[in-house]
Design a protein around this motif. Structure first.
Motif, mmCIF file in Angstrom:
data_model
loop_
_atom_site.group_PDB
_atom_site.id
_atom_site.type_symbol
_atom_site.label_atom_id
_atom_site.label_comp_id
_atom_site.label_asym_id
_atom_site.label_seq_id
_atom_site.Cartn_x
_atom_site.Cartn_y
_atom_site.Cartn_z
ATOM 1 N N TYR A 118 0.790 -1.028 0.050
ATOM 2 C CA TYR A 118 0.191 0.146 0.079
ATOM 3 C C TYR A 118 1.064 1.301 0.032
ATOM 4 N N THR A 119 0.355 2.208 -0.763
ATOM 5 C CA THR A 119 1.152 3.517 -0.674
ATOM 6 C C THR A 119 0.061 4.757 -0.305
ATOM 7 N N LEU A 120 0.672 5.716 0.042
ATOM 8 C CA LEU A 120 -0.242 6.958 0.387
ATOM 9 C C LEU A 120 -1.026 7.319 -1.022
ATOM 10 N N ALA A 121 -0.250 7.334 -2.141
ATOM 11 C CA ALA A 121 -1.106 7.664 -3.367
ATOM 12 C C ALA A 121 -2.349 6.686 -3.547
ATOM 13 N N GLY A 122 -2.026 5.515 -3.083
ATOM 14 C CA GLY A 122 -3.271 4.612 -3.416
ATOM 15 C C GLY A 122 -4.513 4.763 -2.574
ATOM 16 N N MET A 123 -4.184 5.333 -1.092
ATOM 17 C CA MET A 123 -5.145 5.548 -0.136
ATOM 18 C C MET A 123 -5.669 6.728 -0.604
ATOM 19 N N PHE A 124 -5.210 7.637 -1.545
ATOM 20 C CA PHE A 124 -5.860 8.939 -2.010
ATOM 21 C C PHE A 124 -6.889 8.549 -3.225
ATOM 22 N N PHE A 153 -6.558 3.389 -8.155
ATOM 23 C CA PHE A 153 -5.602 2.867 -7.389
ATOM 24 C C PHE A 153 -4.561 2.116 -8.128
ATOM 25 N N LEU A 154 -5.065 1.427 -9.243
ATOM 26 C CA LEU A 154 -4.142 0.527 -9.950
ATOM 27 C C LEU A 154 -3.134 1.600 -10.750
ATOM 28 N N TYR A 155 -3.950 2.833 -11.049
ATOM 29 C CA TYR A 155 -2.670 3.712 -11.704
ATOM 30 C C TYR A 155 -1.399 4.033 -10.636
ATOM 31 N N THR A 156 -1.740 4.032 -9.387
ATOM 32 C CA THR A 156 -0.603 4.444 -8.499
ATOM 33 C C THR A 156 0.307 3.501 -8.664
ATOM 34 N N GLN A 157 -0.004 2.143 -8.888
ATOM 35 C CA GLN A 157 0.665 1.104 -9.000
ATOM 36 C C GLN A 157 1.524 0.916 -10.049
#
Ligand SMILES: *Cc1c(COP(=O)(O)O)cnc(C)c1O
Length: 375
Positions: free
Chosen positions: A10-16, A242-246
């Motif tokens: 998990y990343t912060l960007a994912g959370m947002f 979320f996928l895009y942050t990955q």
């Protein structure tokens, strides 16, 4: 030490991500982030078309609809796989015919495919186990000779290659998973890649519940209607965001995961050389994409012993797959052929903890415990 089998990155960007998608104006399917992700995959891996779905299972079901398989038609696929590969075709009332794997690699044996083809055969579904490519030249050659469609179940295979070609871009269709246990993820998610022009238009319609809504939103038609069968296969744009942050971290993720793979391989090599266990075999045409790491023990008893020894030492290792041909659901429908390589891999494979955040010292500890078990 306590080491889990999988731990999502998990990343912060994912959370947002949900917030980003909502601000872009849509949380439902085929929104801004869906388009960005699809474009990324089309450009990077050369898919003719990419459609995000809510799972690889959904992508497989879409592929099965697109093959226009009729009740009684046959599909050849490995028994050593996840049940979704088979379910997709069974839902179309097709007959699935299970093939054995190769002796040294848990991938479908092309010679078995050839021997199982008959006049009812319509398609072949292959699985690149752990992201290690099947011999696609052989598979495509059989398909051409008998006029069959090829589906690559590439659930393990994002960012892996066969003779320089991205997996999922070689068959008529490729299916990917972004489930929490795969290289990049968005909770539940998947993708269908379409590599043959003939299926592109219909794929988009089936994806959108049998309507031409996608074309309508592109302004190609002035109203949208129900034109075919279909389902709601779309991924929510919140998940796509979320996928895009990955995707933004794909290179970093792949570098770290393939690093883990090579660490395991290097450190376990001496045990293989002494004949205690077997490590994954990588054919010269294939690449490693850091999807998982597995070892092959000598027997079921040894496999169970190793898993419980590791568990006592705080390490969660797992086994899979239970062969589909002898499963509760299918055993009475199977034609009775013995699939001995499939059985052997099912009995003897141990998957070691594998995830982005895994530490070098944890890998060293796991290998040390495996060594203690054998020596
Ligand atoms: C994970 C997996 C699937 C299913 O993926 P979902 O996205 O969970 O539907 C299908 N096939 C194989 C080989 C898998 O490993």
């Amino acid at each position: 030490m306590h080491i889990l089998f999988n731990e999502p990155h998990y990343t912060l960007a994912g959370m947002f991500a949900t917030f980003s998608a909502a601000r872009a104006g849509t949380l439902s399917g085929n929104g801004k982030y869906t388009k960005i992700c699809q474009q990324f995959f089309e450009t990077k891996y050369g898919f003719r078309r990419s459609l995000l779905t809510s799972s690889c299972t959904d992508a497989l079901e879409m592929a099965a609809i697109l093959t226009e398989i009729q009740p009684g038609d046959e599909v050849i696929l490995p028994s050593f796989t996840f049940m979704s590969t088979a379910n997709a075709f069974l839902l179309r009332n097709a007959k699935v015919v299970f093939a054995d794997t190769l002796e040294g690699i848990p991938n479908i044996d092309p010679a078995q495919i050839e021997s199982l083809v008959n006049s009812r055969t319509k398609a072949i579904a292959v699985v690149h186990y752990s992201g290690i490519a099947c011999d696609m030249d052989k598979v495509m050659e059989i398909a051409r000779k008998h006029n069959l469609l090829v589906i690559e179940d590439a659930a393990h295979s994002l960012d892996s290659y066969y003779k320089g070609k991205p997996l999922g871009s070689i068959g008529h269709f490729g299916t990917f998973s972004f489930h929490e246990t795969k290289n990049i993820f968005c909770g539940e998610g998947g993708m269908l890649s379409i590599n043959d022009e003939r299926f592109m238009k219909r794929a988009e319609i089936i994806w959108e519940k049998g309507t031409n809504r996608a074309a309508f939103y592109r302004g190609e038609i002035d109203k949208y209607s129900w034109v075919d069968i279909g389902s709601s296969f779309l991924l929510s744009d919140a998940n796509a965001a979320f996928l895009y942050t990955q995707i933004e971290q794909l290179e970093k993720i792949q570098k770290r995961r393939t690093g883990h793979w090579h660490s395991y391989s290097r450190q376990l090599k001496p045990l293989e050389e002494k004949g205690y266990l077997k490590l994954p075999v990588i054919p010269p045409f294939a690449t490693v994409n850091g999807n998982m790491y597995y070892i092959v023990t000598a027997s079921l008893k040894e496999r169970d012993g190793l898993i419980s020894f590791l568990k006592k030492n705080g390490i969660l290792a797992v086994f899979h797959y239970m062969p589909l041909h002898s499963s509760v659901y299918y055993k009475d429908k199977h034609d009775g052929r013995e699939l001995s390589n499939t059985q052997k891999f099912s009995d003897c494979i141990v998957r070691l903890p594998f995830y982005y955040h895994l530490r070098s010292r944890q890998i060293r500890y796991i290998v040390e415990k495996i060594r203690q078990f054998y020596l």
